[in-house]
Write a protein that holds these residues in place. Structure first.
Motif, PDB file in Angstrom:
ATOM      1  N   SER A  20       0.833  -1.214   0.000  1.00 50.82           N
ATOM      2  CA  SER A  20       0.000   0.000   0.000  1.00 50.82           C
ATOM      3  C   SER A  20       0.864   1.260   0.000  1.00 50.82           C
ATOM      4  O   SER A  20       0.387   2.338  -0.326  1.00 50.82           O
ATOM      5  CB  SER A  20      -0.945  -0.004   1.203  1.00 50.82           C
ATOM      6  N   LYS A  21       2.139   1.114   0.369  1.00 53.41           N
ATOM      7  CA  LYS A  21       3.044   2.279   0.397  1.00 53.41           C
ATOM      8  C   LYS A  21       3.790   2.471  -0.916  1.00 53.41           C
ATOM      9  O   LYS A  21       4.513   3.453  -1.075  1.00 53.41           O
ATOM     10  CB  LYS A  21       4.035   2.131   1.552  1.00 53.41           C
ATOM     11  N   ASP A 291      13.306  -0.174   1.585  1.00 47.57           N
ATOM     12  CA  ASP A 291      12.923   1.073   0.904  1.00 47.57           C
ATOM     13  C   ASP A 291      12.470   0.830  -0.532  1.00 47.57           C
ATOM     14  O   ASP A 291      11.731   1.628  -1.097  1.00 47.57           O
ATOM     15  CB  ASP A 291      14.090   2.077   0.913  1.00 47.57           C
ATOM     16  N   THR A 292      12.942  -0.239  -1.157  1.00 48.05           N
ATOM     17  CA  THR A 292      12.519  -0.553  -2.532  1.00 48.05           C
ATOM     18  C   THR A 292      10.998  -0.744  -2.544  1.00 48.05           C
ATOM     19  O   THR A 292      10.477  -1.493  -1.725  1.00 48.05           O
ATOM     20  CB  THR A 292      13.192  -1.854  -3.003  1.00 48.05           C
ATOM     21  N   LEU A 297       8.716  -4.476  -7.187  1.00 46.78           N
ATOM     22  CA  LEU A 297       9.698  -5.544  -7.022  1.00 46.78           C
ATOM     23  C   LEU A 297       9.055  -6.924  -7.228  1.00 46.78           C
ATOM     24  O   LEU A 297       9.556  -7.758  -7.993  1.00 46.78           O
ATOM     25  CB  LEU A 297      10.293  -5.439  -5.616  1.00 46.78           C
ATOM     26  N   LEU A 298       7.936  -7.162  -6.561  1.00 45.28           N
ATOM     27  CA  LEU A 298       7.297  -8.484  -6.673  1.00 45.28           C
ATOM     28  C   LEU A 298       6.704  -8.684  -8.063  1.00 45.28           C
ATOM     29  O   LEU A 298       6.659  -9.808  -8.574  1.00 45.28           O
ATOM     30  CB  LEU A 298       6.230  -8.664  -5.583  1.00 45.28           C
ATOM     31  N   GLN A 313      17.086  -1.632  -1.855  1.00 43.05           N
ATOM     32  CA  GLN A 313      17.462  -0.475  -1.039  1.00 43.05           C
ATOM     33  C   GLN A 313      16.904  -0.653   0.366  1.00 43.05           C
ATOM     34  O   GLN A 313      15.722  -0.981   0.531  1.00 43.05           O
ATOM     35  CB  GLN A 313      16.865   0.809  -1.639  1.00 43.05           C
ATOM     36  N   TRP A 314      17.750  -0.387   1.365  1.00 42.50           N
ATOM     37  CA  TRP A 314      17.343  -0.552   2.765  1.00 42.50           C
ATOM     38  C   TRP A 314      17.514   0.741   3.536  1.00 42.50           C
ATOM     39  O   TRP A 314      18.453   1.492   3.281  1.00 42.50           O
ATOM     40  CB  TRP A 314      18.183  -1.645   3.438  1.00 42.50           C
TER      41      TRP A 314
END
Ligand code: AMP
Ligand code: GLY
Length: 421
Positions: A20-21, A291-292, A297-298, A313-314
């Motif tokens: 959701s973000k 952060d990614t 990504l998925l 990214q973290w």
């Protein structure tokens, strides 16, 4: 992008929240979801193990991405049904999910791929069982071959107890005991390419100081201050990449989350187990720091385009999740206990793992692991303080939690010396 998450636990709440973000995600749906996901996404009362029903819901919603959370629907072939409906799905096929569904299958794949793991024997008769117990000696490790929600494994010095557990299983895997701290390392995979996440540590035993029976996990933290700097690269080269290549060679490529449960032994890294989905509760801590954008990504993993994406990214700092379980867990948990949550803050939030609403709309316990309380901070010690302050502010009288999640690591009491090669 419209995303549908399948499942109803803490992992699915954390996944839906992170989705959701992602600015590229316009709607998040969950099937069936829980009272936590209900507050920011749309829940749908669909049986998570019914592939046809999940695929029909995804089609009706116009979903672009389906993320299958738990092992049961994966092993039941829900990801296959979604893909057959022409929708991108993050989650392995029924066949690839056998990496988790059968410990004997996982052991064979590891052997064929040259992945380091404990030596083991698959047994079906008492004679085979006794021979294997005596071959490896104490400490005995006895694993039910099928899915057992993390509770089918007995690790004991008592041969009679080991034998009794083994005789209860239809097929049992008996293996060599691995010493050393455990690490959970999750890799996002598209069948060919992997994007390994930072490592986390899970607390499997029910009570402080790793006492009592195994559970699904009582808490977790990430990253691991004591782990070698190159642990992610090492595990990717030693475990993840060879496993993906072997699954591809077998014609059952692995698309989804490959969970490597590892022991950092005095002889090097060994795989304790594979799971075919995000680990719970580790995911709750990991996603608090990723952060990614998760949807993109998925989606890349589900469509075979991970190689085109950047490294993960973290955020800086650490995250700790403390599980609040219902009294009685991992036996029969007390149901219906009233819960009043502490309000979320910038550095703490609560994930629902086993909650429900009663007839009056009050939040009550409805499972073994009920809440995951997540705290973040600049250091592990700070993240621990934040998480435990939130636990203290949570009113759940018929529940309990471990008080030592991440404590040893924060106090520099975990050491790992890599073997010389
Ligand atoms: P599994 O379901 O295979 O992950 O096993 C559950 C837990 O049992 C693991 O997280 C370990 O704590 C423990 N365990 C499993 N296999 C071994 C082993 N070979 N040596 C030591 N501990 C083990
Ligand atoms: N955290 C352990 C599991 O998800 O199996």
């Amino acid at each position: 992008m419209i995303a549908l998450v399948v499942g109803s636990g803490g992992r699915e709440h954390a996944l839906a929240l992170a989705l959701s973000k992602d600015p590229a995600v316009s709607q998040v749906h969950v099937a069936p979801g829980n009272p936590g996901t209900d507050s920011f996404a749309t829940n749908h009362p669909v049986d998570q193990n019914d592939g046809a029903a999940v695929a029909a819901l995804a089609t009706e919603l116009g979903a672009n991405l389906v993320v299958v959370g738990p092992e049961a629907p994966l092993v039941a072939g829900v990801a296959d049904a979604v893909r057959e409906a022409g929708i991108a799905c993050f989650g392995p096929s029924k066949q690839a999910a056998q990496l988790e569904g059968s410990k004997a299958f996982a052991k064979q794949v590891m052997a064929d791929a040259g992945v380091p793991t404990a030596a083991s024997r698959v047994c079906t008769t008492q004679a085979e069982i006794e021979a294997a117990l005596d071959e490896f000696g104490a400490t005995y490790v006895v694993k039910d071959d099928g899915l057992a929600a993390g509770k089918g494994v007995v690790v004991t010095d008592d041969r009679a107890e080991a034998l009794a557990h083994a005789l209860q299983c239809e097929r049992v895997v008996i293996e060599e005991f691995l010493d050393g701290p455990e690490v959970s390392l999750f890799a996002i995979c598209d069948g060919t390419t992997s994007r390994p996440m930072q490592p986390a540590q899970d607390f499997k035993r029910v009570a402080d100081d790793d006492q009592g029976p195994n559970t699904g996990g009582m808490g977790a933290y990430t990253p691991l201050p004591w782990a070698p700097d190159d642990i992610v690269e090492q595990v990717d080269e030693l475990v993840i990449k060879p496993t993906l290549a072997e699954m591809e060679r077998r014609g059952t490529p692995f698309t989804g989350l490959l969970y490597a449960g590892l022991a950092m032994t005095s002889r090097g890294i060994r795989v304790v187990e594979f799971n075919a989905r995000f680990g719970d509760p580790e995911t709750q801590a990991l996603l608090a720091r990723l952060d990614t954008p998760l949807g993109q990504l998925l989606y890349a993993a589900a469509t075979g385009t991970l190689a085109e994406t950047d490294a993960l990214q973290w955020g800086s700092g650490a995250a700790v999740v403390v599980v609040m379980a219902a009294d009685g867990y991992p036996g029969t948990p007390a149901k219906g206990g009233r819960i009043v949550l502490a309000p979320d803050t910038e550095s703490a939030h609560t994930i629902h793992a086993g909650t429900a609403r009663d007839a009056d709309g009050n939040l009550v316990a409805s499972g073994g692991r009920v809440l995951g309380v997540v705290g973040t901070g600049a250091s592990l010690a700070e993240a621990r303080e934040t998480a435990y302050a939130q636990v203290a502010a949570t009113d759940f009288e018929s529940g309990f939690n471990r008080t030592d999640i991440g404590a040893k690591a924060a106090a520099n009491q975990i050491t790992y010396t890599a073997p010389e090669n």
